[in-house]
Design a protein around this motif. Structure first.
Motif: not given
Length: 309
Positions: A212-214, A216, A219, A231, A233
């Motif tokens: 995370s962030p990943c 999208w 996901r 998630a 970090p």
């Protein structure tokens, strides 16, 4: 309904179609919408010449679109007599208000990666395809397919053999990764590759750990496959921030030599620390961006990892 009304509605609907579509497709969609929603069945259309001139397209282009709607039985024609609309007996109707999508579909659509706009300039990880050299690409494509190689039209084991061999050589030269062509599977794109990993390596209800962030897109694919997302970090200077009580997961999805969407170099040591803590059954490394010298950033585990390209 007189001819001028028909022409006016047709021109309006044609103008509303996205310009990125071909003229033929725009004509098909405009006529389809008019026939199913506005025009009565049995309405005689103006001549092909008049319709083509109204929207400034070639008559051949219009004829191809008319042919498609004739096959769909939305139009009928008789030689020398004209073309008439033929509305379907059971017209299309939207889903009732109380209809519900699956819980997985609702989770995908409820996430931030479900935007209607998935292309264009400055969209993270998405190229501006408006600048793609289509003419040059067609020339190169024709130079390969002109010899009429029937293998390009057939199903094969994991993809076209010569391309798999070229990928194998590329991996050895640029990624310092030795593999056999049987270990290479060519898919339609990243999403298809990730979906294949999700379906083949995990079951509904299993957990996949993601940074995370990943990405999208990954996901959404994992969510649609019924997997639970954990998630983790990730910070450029610190790497992964491990949870206090890390539980084993079925999959660990990691971006490759560069983090997505931050596009900064990753660390194989940091990835190894994460995998030691989570003990994933499989590791999926999505190496979307690379250069010749960054392969040490990848985490290779030949016996249990799948690298998505």
């Amino acid at each position: 309904m007189d001819r001028q009304q028909v022409l006016h509605q047709f021109m309006q609907l044609y103008a509303l179609q996205p310009e990125r579509l071909s003229k033929q497709v725009r004509i098909e969609q405009a006529l389809r919408q008019a026939i199913t929603q506005q025009w009565p069945s049995g309405l005689r259309l103006p001549s092909h010449r008049v319709l083509a001139e109204a929207i400034n397209v070639a008559r051949q282009t219009l004829a191809l679109a008319i042919g498609t709607l004739l096959e769909e039985q939305l139009l009928k024609t008789a030689h020398g007599q004209g073309t008439w609309t033929s509305r379907p007996v059971t017209p299309y109707s939207p889903l009732p208000a109380n209809a519900e999508l699956s819980s997985r579909a609702q989770r995908v659509l409820g996430g931030p990666g479900a935007s209607m706009i998935q292309s264009g300039a400055f969209v993270p990880g998405i190229p501006d395809i408006a600048q793609f050299p289509m003419r040059k690409w067609r020339q190169l494509y024709s130079s390969v397919t002109v010899p009429q190689n029937a293998l390009l039209l057939s199903y094969s084991t994991g993809g076209y053999g010569p391309l798999k061999r070229a990928i194998r050589d590329f991996l050895a030269r640029w990624r310092n990764l030795d593999c056999d062509i049987e270990q290479i599977i060519i898919t339609d794109g990243t999403h298809n590759g990730i979906e294949l990993c999700a379906m083949a390596l995990a079951d509904v209800g299993d957990t996949v750990a993601m940074e995370s962030p990943c990405y999208w897109g990954a996901r959404n694919v994992f969510t649609a496959a019924g997997l639970n997302i954990e998630a983790v970090p990730w910070l450029p200077e610190q790497g992964h921030i491990l949870p206090p009580a890390a539980a084993p997961v079925k999959l660990a999805y990691l971006t490759g030599s560069h983090h997505y969407p931050l596009s900064v170099p990753t660390s194989a040591t940091d990835k190894q620390r994460l995998c030691d803590a989570l003990s994933p059954a499989y590791i999926v490394e999505d190496d979307y961006e690379f250069n010749r010298d960054d392969h040490p950033n990848l985490l290779f585990s030949p016996h249990q990892s799948a690298t998505c390209w």
